[in-house]
Motif scaffolding. Structure first.
Motif, PDB file in Angstrom:
ATOM      1  N   ALA A 205      56.799  29.731  31.201  1.00 49.79           N
ATOM      2  CA  ALA A 205      56.067  30.342  32.179  1.00 49.79           C
ATOM      3  C   ALA A 205      54.665  29.633  32.413  1.00 49.79           C
ATOM      4  N   ALA A 206      54.055  29.284  31.353  1.00 44.88           N
ATOM      5  CA  ALA A 206      52.853  28.342  31.646  1.00 44.88           C
ATOM      6  C   ALA A 206      53.214  27.105  32.412  1.00 44.88           C
ATOM      7  N   VAL A 207      54.304  26.375  32.048  1.00 40.22           N
ATOM      8  CA  VAL A 207      54.569  25.317  32.679  1.00 40.22           C
ATOM      9  C   VAL A 207      54.861  25.468  34.316  1.00 40.22           C
ATOM     10  N   LEU A 208      55.600  26.708  34.595  1.00 47.27           N
ATOM     11  CA  LEU A 208      55.987  26.888  36.052  1.00 47.27           C
ATOM     12  C   LEU A 208      54.484  27.136  36.783  1.00 47.27           C
ATOM     13  N   SER A 209      53.696  27.963  35.694  1.00 46.70           N
ATOM     14  CA  SER A 209      52.464  28.557  36.614  1.00 46.70           C
ATOM     15  C   SER A 209      51.631  27.118  36.763  1.00 46.70           C
ATOM     16  N   VAL A 210      51.593  26.283  36.007  1.00 46.91           N
ATOM     17  CA  VAL A 210      50.683  25.208  36.348  1.00 46.91           C
ATOM     18  C   VAL A 210      51.479  24.204  37.492  1.00 46.91           C
ATOM     19  N   LEU A 211      52.715  24.330  37.711  1.00 47.52           N
ATOM     20  CA  LEU A 211      53.441  23.556  38.590  1.00 47.52           C
ATOM     21  C   LEU A 211      52.931  24.002  40.116  1.00 47.52           C
ATOM     22  N   THR A 212      53.082  25.671  40.190  1.00 47.53           N
ATOM     23  CA  THR A 212      53.037  26.205  41.128  1.00 47.53           C
ATOM     24  C   THR A 212      51.534  26.024  41.606  1.00 47.53           C
ATOM     25  N   SER A 213      50.555  26.115  40.525  1.00 45.54           N
ATOM     26  CA  SER A 213      49.135  25.538  41.004  1.00 45.54           C
ATOM     27  C   SER A 213      48.917  24.293  41.762  1.00 45.54           C
ATOM     28  N   LEU A 214      49.685  23.275  41.225  1.00 44.79           N
ATOM     29  CA  LEU A 214      49.515  21.951  41.745  1.00 44.79           C
ATOM     30  C   LEU A 214      50.156  22.083  43.116  1.00 44.79           C
ATOM     31  N   VAL A 215      51.298  22.441  43.201  1.00 43.59           N
ATOM     32  CA  VAL A 215      51.818  22.746  44.607  1.00 43.59           C
ATOM     33  C   VAL A 215      50.978  23.431  45.684  1.00 43.59           C
ATOM     34  N   THR A 216      50.591  24.181  45.226  1.00 37.22           N
ATOM     35  CA  THR A 216      49.516  25.006  46.076  1.00 37.22           C
ATOM     36  C   THR A 216      48.184  24.643  46.244  1.00 37.22           C
TER      37      THR A 216
ATOM     38  N   ASN B  92      39.716  22.744  45.979  1.00 42.08           N
ATOM     39  CA  ASN B  92      39.376  22.934  44.346  1.00 42.08           C
ATOM     40  C   ASN B  92      39.839  24.044  43.843  1.00 42.08           C
ATOM     41  N   SER B  93      40.879  24.674  44.540  1.00 38.88           N
ATOM     42  CA  SER B  93      41.357  26.045  44.031  1.00 38.88           C
ATOM     43  C   SER B  93      42.827  26.013  43.688  1.00 38.88           C
ATOM     44  N   PRO B  94      43.484  26.533  42.715  1.00 35.10           N
ATOM     45  CA  PRO B  94      45.150  26.724  42.802  1.00 35.10           C
ATOM     46  C   PRO B  94      45.679  27.749  43.630  1.00 35.10           C
ATOM     47  N   SER B  95      44.596  28.365  44.044  1.00 32.61           N
ATOM     48  CA  SER B  95      45.338  29.654  45.083  1.00 32.61           C
ATOM     49  C   SER B  95      45.745  29.073  46.476  1.00 32.61           C
ATOM     50  N   ALA B  96      46.811  29.869  46.781  1.00 30.47           N
ATOM     51  CA  ALA B  96      47.237  29.460  48.333  1.00 30.47           C
ATOM     52  C   ALA B  96      46.542  30.365  49.160  1.00 30.47           C
TER      53      ALA B  96
ATOM     54  N   GLU C  37      40.853  27.440  36.577  1.00 32.41           N
ATOM     55  CA  GLU C  37      41.580  28.576  37.149  1.00 32.41           C
ATOM     56  C   GLU C  37      42.999  28.369  36.970  1.00 32.41           C
ATOM     57  N   THR C  38      43.556  27.336  36.942  1.00 32.99           N
ATOM     58  CA  THR C  38      44.886  26.894  36.430  1.00 32.99           C
ATOM     59  C   THR C  38      45.174  27.396  35.035  1.00 32.99           C
ATOM     60  N   ALA C  39      44.204  27.162  34.248  1.00 32.04           N
ATOM     61  CA  ALA C  39      44.641  27.478  32.829  1.00 32.04           C
ATOM     62  C   ALA C  39      44.501  28.910  32.791  1.00 32.04           C
ATOM     63  N   GLU C  40      43.815  29.605  33.398  1.00 35.25           N
ATOM     64  CA  GLU C  40      43.558  31.221  33.467  1.00 35.25           C
ATOM     65  C   GLU C  40      45.100  31.675  33.789  1.00 35.25           C
ATOM     66  N   ARG C  41      45.426  31.144  35.033  1.00 40.95           N
ATOM     67  CA  ARG C  41      46.811  31.550  35.607  1.00 40.95           C
ATOM     68  C   ARG C  41      47.698  31.381  34.534  1.00 40.95           C
ATOM     69  N   ALA C  42      47.877  30.266  33.980  1.00 38.27           N
ATOM     70  CA  ALA C  42      48.848  29.824  32.914  1.00 38.27           C
ATOM     71  C   ALA C  42      49.117  30.933  31.838  1.00 38.27           C
ATOM     72  N   VAL C  43      47.787  31.105  31.165  1.00 31.80           N
ATOM     73  CA  VAL C  43      47.710  31.997  29.996  1.00 31.80           C
ATOM     74  C   VAL C  43      48.208  33.510  30.462  1.00 31.80           C
ATOM     75  N   LYS C  44      47.755  33.880  31.698  1.00 30.26           N
ATOM     76  CA  LYS C  44      48.429  35.231  32.333  1.00 30.26           C
ATOM     77  C   LYS C  44      49.932  35.118  32.395  1.00 30.26           C
ATOM     78  N   SER C  45      50.144  34.009  33.195  1.00 31.07           N
ATOM     79  CA  SER C  45      51.750  33.972  33.253  1.00 31.07           C
ATOM     80  C   SER C  45      52.520  34.166  32.166  1.00 31.07           C
ATOM     81  N   SER C  46      51.968  33.406  30.958  1.00 32.45           N
ATOM     82  CA  SER C  46      52.770  33.469  29.599  1.00 32.45           C
ATOM     83  C   SER C  46      52.617  34.834  28.802  1.00 32.45           C
ATOM     84  N   ALA C  47      51.443  35.610  29.314  1.00 37.08           N
ATOM     85  CA  ALA C  47      51.418  37.024  28.542  1.00 37.08           C
ATOM     86  C   ALA C  47      52.290  37.925  29.496  1.00 37.08           C
TER      87      ALA C  47
END
Length: 74
Positions: A49-60, A67-71, A9-19
């Motif tokens: 954008a991908a790095v920021l997305s992964v960091l956001t997933s880790l923080v949340t 077991n989800s990166p979602s808040a 899920e984190t990888a999916e979010r990172a790809v979407k954020s990059s796009a």
């Protein structure tokens, strides 16, 4: 955070954020021409954008569903 689901899920979010970042970059640049794309700039924007997305997933990771990166909790 230590499950395959979390990282999928984190990888999916990172790809979407990059796009989304690339779309924004190219939209602000005016007319998009694939032959004149600055690949170094585009790669840097997408990677940032991908790095920021992964960091956001880790923080949340401890806020929402286990077991989800979602808040958001379901």
């Amino acid at each position: 955070m230590f499950t395959a689901r979390f990282w999928r899920e984190t990888a999916e979010r990172a790809v979407k954020s990059s796009a989304q970042a690339l779309i924004g970059l190219w939209a602000l640049d005016g007319a998009f021409n694939v032959l004149s794309v600055d690949l170094k700039l585009a790669g840097g924007v997408a990677a940032g954008a991908a790095v920021l997305s992964v960091l956001t997933s880790l923080v949340t990771s401890g806020i929402g569903e286990p077991n989800s990166p979602s808040a958001v909790r379901e």
